[in-house]
Design an enzyme around this catalytic site. Structure first.
Site, PDB file in Angstrom:
ATOM      1  N   ASP A 139       0.819  -1.219   0.000  1.00 11.88           N
ATOM      2  CA  ASP A 139       0.000   0.000   0.000  1.00 11.88           C
ATOM      3  C   ASP A 139       0.850   1.265   0.000  1.00 11.88           C
ATOM      4  OD1 ASP A 139       1.018  -0.314   2.545  1.00 11.88           O
ATOM      5  OD2 ASP A 139      -0.836   0.258   3.566  1.00 11.88           O
ATOM      6  N   LYS A 199       4.625   2.212  15.916  1.00 11.76           N
ATOM      7  CA  LYS A 199       3.606   3.193  16.330  1.00 11.76           C
ATOM      8  C   LYS A 199       3.784   3.655  17.774  1.00 11.76           C
ATOM      9  CE  LYS A 199       0.662   1.712  12.674  1.00 11.76           C
ATOM     10  NZ  LYS A 199       0.635   0.326  12.286  1.00 11.76           N
ATOM     11  N   ASP A 232       2.121   7.063   1.575  1.00 13.37           N
ATOM     12  CA  ASP A 232       1.249   6.037   2.127  1.00 13.37           C
ATOM     13  C   ASP A 232      -0.164   6.440   1.688  1.00 13.37           C
ATOM     14  OD1 ASP A 232      -0.127   4.322   3.722  1.00 13.37           O
ATOM     15  OD2 ASP A 232       0.709   5.020   5.611  1.00 13.37           O
TER      16      ASP A 232
HETATM   17  N1  GDD Z   1      -1.145 -11.261   3.475  1.00 16.58           N
HETATM   18  C1  GDD Z   1      -1.363 -10.399   4.464  1.00 16.58           C
HETATM   19  N2  GDD Z   1      -1.966 -10.857   5.605  1.00 16.58           N
HETATM   20  N3  GDD Z   1      -1.001  -9.087   4.331  1.00 16.58           N
HETATM   21  C2  GDD Z   1      -1.261  -8.248   5.357  1.00 16.58           C
HETATM   22  C3  GDD Z   1      -1.892  -8.666   6.547  1.00 16.58           C
HETATM   23  C4  GDD Z   1      -2.259 -10.051   6.673  1.00 16.58           C
HETATM   24  O1  GDD Z   1      -2.812 -10.495   7.676  1.00 16.58           O
HETATM   25  N4  GDD Z   1      -2.010  -7.586   7.377  1.00 16.58           N
HETATM   26  C5  GDD Z   1      -1.464  -6.548   6.727  1.00 16.58           C
HETATM   27  N5  GDD Z   1      -1.027  -6.931   5.495  1.00 16.58           N
HETATM   28  C6  GDD Z   1      -0.386  -6.066   4.488  1.00 16.58           C
HETATM   29  C7  GDD Z   1      -1.224  -4.846   4.167  1.00 16.58           C
HETATM   30  O2  GDD Z   1      -2.082  -5.096   3.051  1.00 16.58           O
HETATM   31  C8  GDD Z   1      -0.159  -3.796   3.856  1.00 16.58           C
HETATM   32  O3  GDD Z   1       0.224  -3.831   2.489  1.00 16.58           O
HETATM   33  C9  GDD Z   1       1.031  -4.218   4.698  1.00 16.58           C
HETATM   34  O4  GDD Z   1       0.812  -5.579   5.059  1.00 16.58           O
HETATM   35  C10 GDD Z   1       1.208  -3.364   5.986  1.00 16.58           C
HETATM   36  O5  GDD Z   1       0.045  -3.444   6.754  1.00 16.58           O
HETATM   37  P1  GDD Z   1      -0.782  -2.139   7.192  1.00 16.58           P
HETATM   38  O6  GDD Z   1      -1.983  -2.602   7.923  1.00 16.58           O
HETATM   39  O7  GDD Z   1      -0.976  -1.234   6.032  1.00 16.58           O
HETATM   40  O8  GDD Z   1       0.219  -1.512   8.250  1.00 16.58           O
HETATM   41  P2  GDD Z   1       0.428   0.017   8.617  1.00 16.58           P
HETATM   42  O9  GDD Z   1       0.278   0.893   7.442  1.00 16.58           O
HETATM   43  O10 GDD Z   1      -0.397   0.323   9.810  1.00 16.58           O
HETATM   44  O11 GDD Z   1       1.984   0.028   9.086  1.00 16.58           O
HETATM   45  C11 GDD Z   1       2.975  -0.568   8.276  1.00 16.58           C
HETATM   46  O12 GDD Z   1       3.381   0.299   7.222  1.00 16.58           O
HETATM   47  C12 GDD Z   1       4.046   1.512   7.640  1.00 16.58           C
HETATM   48  C13 GDD Z   1       4.432   2.255   6.366  1.00 16.58           C
HETATM   49  O13 GDD Z   1       3.285   2.690   5.737  1.00 16.58           O
HETATM   50  C14 GDD Z   1       4.177  -0.921   9.171  1.00 16.58           C
HETATM   51  O14 GDD Z   1       5.052  -1.726   8.410  1.00 16.58           O
HETATM   52  C15 GDD Z   1       4.895   0.332   9.672  1.00 16.58           C
HETATM   53  O15 GDD Z   1       6.054  -0.024  10.410  1.00 16.58           O
HETATM   54  C16 GDD Z   1       5.288   1.206   8.479  1.00 16.58           C
HETATM   55  O16 GDD Z   1       5.903   2.419   8.930  1.00 16.58           O
HETATM   56 MG    MG Z   2      -0.381   0.677   5.549  1.00 10.32          MG
END
Ligand code: GDD
Ligand code: MG
Length: 361
Positions: A109, A160, A219
């Site tokens: 994403d 976070k 993001d």
């Molecule tokens: N296959 C799979 N299964 N993918 C998953 C799952 C799951 O259960 N949960 C999350 N993902 C994928 C999401 O689709 C996304 O592409 C990615 O893993 C990160 O998950 P998010 O839910 O978007 O996390 P975030 O945005 O709160 O935080 C993450 O991204 C930040 C950067 O944008 C973390 O990696 C942070 O450390 C980072 O700064």
């Molecule tokens: Mg994300």
């Protein structure tokens, strides 16, 4: 080189548009995010992409078939009703990723201009098990935050952190190179968070490195961020996108996909992205907005700062204020005004003015 793309999350903050498509398929200037990712991976010498998805995400991706730029694409699917988090899918795909060489892992994403070759070189030069791309932001609290020592070694990784507790402004950009030994750090068969369970452990053991990027990083988690990402890309493409309209006015930058029609005296832009086959009537004003494919906007409508879902129909003289999101196939009847921040569910019909913003289902 192989890359695993994490794309099985639920994107709750982009509802109602994310009800019908995963975040990785949201169009950015008329191209699904996943297509931008494939393109950049292919340019950086990656030859195989493994999509770590859930069953529904897989369905949507197969349906949409984004161009692959020569990449071999495989799917690795989380078990039904058991999302594996951000590390579980890496463990699950271990045989596909192989045990011989480091591989890339990306959050699906993120729109980012990352030099994966340079990231890989940084990883190879150290004995790290994981090298995380880091990006500097003003407010790091909604991300993973790294504290660096001795150049690029990560001493602490905090996912976070609470307000005021972030050790730096360097955040996890969601792009890593991992060595196969990482599989030993991820328990099998359950949800595991790479940010909360794996990275802190690697940091303690001195096996976590940072790679600071300075290109574009976005993001698209929230509607405002999604619109902003479209604006930034429009700005970067504007020079290549000059068109000579007939009968309507253009305020650049804009992007009209194939088959778009626009009626007389309409003003499109600045910052309008209009998806494939969308039909725009006459005297329409569209600015700071994204319209998905097949949207229909009737005469006299005024749209500013909004996102219009696929096939949604906006009636005559409708006025949508900034922050409105109209779900796929929804219908807004003639003369309706929606206040700032309204969200209309897919296929919903709205025939009366809405006075207070809320989710309308
Ligand atoms: N296959 C799979 N299964 N993918 C998953 C799952 C799951 O259960 N949960 C999350 N993902 C994928 C999401 O689709 C996304 O592409 C990615 O893993 C990160 O998950 P998010 O839910 O978007 O996390 P975030 O945005 O709160 O935080 C993450 O991204 C930040 C950067 O944008 C973390 O990696 C942070 O450390 C980072 O700064
Ligand atoms: Mg994300």
């Amino acid at each position: 080189m192989k890359a695993l793309i994490l794309a099985g999350g639920y994107a709750t903050r982009l509802r109602p548009l994310s009800c019908a498509r995963p975040k990785t398929l949201f169009p950015i200037v008329n191209k699904p995010l996943l297509q931008w990712i494939f393109e950049r991976l292919a340019k950086n010498g990656v030859d195989e992409a493994i999509l770590a998805v859930n069953a529904l995400t897989q369905f949507y991706i197969r349906q949409q078939k984004p161009p692959r730029y020569g990449l071999k694409v495989k799917f690795s699917i989380d078990p039904p009703k058991k999302p594996l988090g951000t590390a579980g899918p890496i463990k699950k795909a271990e045989k596909l990723l192989g045990y011989n060489e480091p591989f890339i892992v990306l959050n699906g994403d993120i729109f980012a201009d990352i030099n994966y070759q340079a990231l890989l070189e940084t990883h190879r030069k150290t004995k790290a098990l994981a090298t995380i791309t880091l990006c500097s932001v003003d407010d790091p609290c909604s991300f993973g935050v790294a504290e660096l020592v001795n150049g690029n070694s990560i001493k602490r990784f905090i996912e976070k952190p609470a307000k005021g507790q972030a050790p730096s402004n360097l955040i996890n950009a969601g792009a890593y190179v991992l060595s196969p030994k990482i599989f030993e750090y991820i328990p099998a068969g359950r949800a595991v968070s790479i940010e909360r369970e794996v990275f802190p452990k690697l940091a303690d053991e001195g096996k976590l490195m940072g790679f600071c990027m300075n290109g574009l990083w976005m993001d698209i988690g929230k509607p405002q961020e999604y619109l902003e990402a479209n604006k930034v890309i429009l700005d970067s493409l504007a020079m290549k996108n000059q068109i000579s309209p007939e009968g309507f006015a253009v305020k650049q930058p804009i992007a009209l996909d194939q088959g778009v029609t626009v009626g007389e005296k309409s003003v499109i832009g600045p910052y309008a992205v209009v998806g494939k086959n969308a039909k725009i009537g006459s005297n329409v004003r569209i600015s700071n907005s994204v319209l998905f494919a097949e949207a229909e906007i009737a005469d006299g409508a005024v749209l500013n700062g909004v996102i219009i879902g696929e096939g949604a129909k906006i009636g005559k003289n409708v006025k949508l204020d900034p922050g409105c999101i109209v779900g796929d196939q929804a219908r807004i009847k003639d003369n309706v005004c929606l206040p700032e921040g309204s969200a209309i569910c897919p296929a919903k019909e709205v025939s009366e003015n809405v006075l207070k913003a809320k989710l309308n289902c």
